[in-house]
Enzyme design. Structure first.
Site, PDB file in Angstrom:
ATOM      1  N   HIS A 134       3.156   2.010  -2.634  1.00 17.94           N
ATOM      2  CA  HIS A 134       3.037   1.296  -3.940  1.00 17.94           C
ATOM      3  C   HIS A 134       4.038   1.373  -4.810  1.00 17.94           C
ATOM      4  CE1 HIS A 134      -0.320   0.486  -7.394  1.00 17.94           C
ATOM      5  NE2 HIS A 134       0.957   0.577  -7.945  1.00 17.94           N
ATOM      6  N   HIS A 139       6.858  -0.034  -8.044  1.00 20.41           N
ATOM      7  CA  HIS A 139       7.282  -1.182  -8.890  1.00 20.41           C
ATOM      8  C   HIS A 139       8.864  -1.264  -9.013  1.00 20.41           C
ATOM      9  CE1 HIS A 139       3.209  -1.832 -10.700  1.00 20.41           C
ATOM     10  NE2 HIS A 139       2.874  -0.345 -10.377  1.00 20.41           N
ATOM     11  N   LYS A 191      -2.489  -8.087  -4.475  1.00 18.35           N
ATOM     12  CA  LYS A 191      -2.780  -7.050  -5.425  1.00 18.35           C
ATOM     13  C   LYS A 191      -3.822  -7.538  -6.556  1.00 18.35           C
ATOM     14  CE  LYS A 191      -2.381  -3.043  -7.862  1.00 18.35           C
ATOM     15  NZ  LYS A 191      -1.488  -2.533  -8.779  1.00 18.35           N
ATOM     16  N   HIS A 231      -3.604   3.997  -6.089  1.00 14.16           N
ATOM     17  CA  HIS A 231      -3.362   5.221  -6.926  1.00 14.16           C
ATOM     18  C   HIS A 231      -4.581   5.856  -7.589  1.00 14.16           C
ATOM     19  CE1 HIS A 231      -4.019   2.177 -10.020  1.00 14.16           C
ATOM     20  NE2 HIS A 231      -2.731   1.826  -9.926  1.00 14.16           N
ATOM     21  N   ASP A 270       3.685   4.534  -6.903  1.00 13.25           N
ATOM     22  CA  ASP A 270       3.404   3.954  -8.060  1.00 13.25           C
ATOM     23  C   ASP A 270       4.548   4.467  -9.155  1.00 13.25           C
ATOM     24  OD1 ASP A 270       2.133   2.363 -10.036  1.00 13.25           O
ATOM     25  OD2 ASP A 270       0.938   3.820 -10.725  1.00 13.25           O
TER      26      ASP A 270
HETATM   27 ZN   LIG Z   1       1.062   0.617 -10.021  1.00 12.55          ZN
END
Ligand SMILES: [Zn+2]
Length: 338
Positions: free
Chosen positions: A12, A14, A95, A168, A240
């Site tokens: 996960h 970004h 997602k 998460h 995350d």
């Molecule tokens: Zn995220």
């Protein structure tokens, strides 16, 4: 003391876009074999052309690093089987964001009526495309994830062949849901294994630890830690890691996200050692479980970590990492490919 990790995966991540992508992508690409790339850009990644173009921008940003971006689409209830079949080879998962729940999620799903979602989710199930979910309601901030567990359960029941990844997770309630349904899996971040709300707001407010879902209670952290340390086969590491410019964090209206990409493996090594968990469990948590759940064969990369304390920079090109300006106990000694 040295330890090695094979083909670490961040399930996960970004990476953002534009200048931020160019500035931070290598921080993940250097140490990880691959990562599931979140699609919440502006506009969200929701067509085959957008997936392909975003992947190209990521490959350009990582330069010579050997790294696989596992791409995702931003879920829309209007996706049909023909579209999903046409995009399947470009993506690893889709997602789903509830509308407005986190950074750039305004175009997400606003109702969780199973029948409304059925055509898209059934098609995903038939095509064996996993569904990654940001599981929070619009309720009281501390209760949002626990309130969402009933939605996870409804989805898991209605689509028993669909792999559903609770992204998460931060609560004991989500950990408990894992064992109730065969098709529920989870990612756990580094920071949720380490902090509770007390670390964020119990003393002076710590904007760089502010994230969504917000860190919860000690018993929640303990439940997460337990399944991570024992490498429960349904949990995977997903950082995350969510970079924002320093000014967006240290401002009136702090953006949500903790930037852990450059320190994740080192701090996980320290945590597993401190908690006396065997190295093979760390290996399963950062790679093996994800390979089994997603059916991935990551590119061969071996990361050697050394127990040698290292000072964390105050920022990486304007992004403040977790542990900025502090010492951590492990450092990266070597990375080999192949
Ligand atoms: Zn995220």
């Amino acid at each position: 003391m040295l330890l090695t990790l094979n083909a670490p995966l961040d399930m996960h991540l970004h990476l953002r876009d534009g200048e931020m992508l160019e500035n931070i992508a290598k921080e993940s690409a250097r140490t990880f074999s691959g990562a599931i790339i979140m699609p919440n850009l502006v506009p969200p990644v929701s067509s085959k052309a957008e997936v392909v173009a975003y992947k190209q921008r990521i490959m350009a940003a990582i330069g010579d690093e050997k790294f696989t971006p596992y791409m995702t689409l931003f879920f829309k209830p209007t996706y049909d089987k023909a579209f999903l079949a046409s995009v399947k080879e470009e993506i690893t998962a889709i997602k789903l964001y509830p509308a407005g729940i986190t950074t750039n999620s305004e175009g997400g799903v606003s109702g969780f009526d199973v029948e409304e979602l059925r055509p898209a989710l059934e098609a995903m199930s038939e095509l064996d495309i996993p569904l990654c979910v940001h599981g929070e309601t619009n309720g009281f901030v501390m209760d949002r994830e626990a309130e969402f567990v009933s939605i996870y359960e409804a989805l898991a029941c209605a689509f028993p062949k669909l792999k559903i990844i609770m992204e998460h997770i931060t609560t004991k309630a989500s950990v408990e849901a894992l064992d109730k349904f065969e098709n529920l899996y989870a990612t756990i971040t580094l920071h949720h294994l380490l902090i509770t709300l007390d670390d964020v707001a119990g003393g002076m407010l710590k904007p760089h630890l502010f994230c969504k879902p917000i860190a919860k209670r000690p018993e929640d952290r303990e439940a997460l830690l337990k399944v991570a340390l024992e490498a429960h086969p349904k949990v995977m590491f997903g950082s995350d890691s969510a970079p924002h410019p320093q000014h967006a964090k240290e401002s009136c209206g702090c953006a949500a996200g903790v930037f852990t990409a450059p320190i994740a493996l080192q701090v996980l090594a320290e945590l597993f050692e401190k908690e006396h968990a065997p190295l093979e469990n760390l290996q399963a948590f950062v790679s093996g479980n994800a390979q089994a759940i997603y059916g991935l064969t990551p590119l061969a990369k071996t990361v050697t970590l050394e127990k040698k304390s290292v000072h964390i920079p105050s920022n990486y090109k304007g992004v403040v990492p977790m542990y900025a300006g502090e010492e951590i106990a492990y450092s990266i000694k070597a990375i080999s490919i192949g």
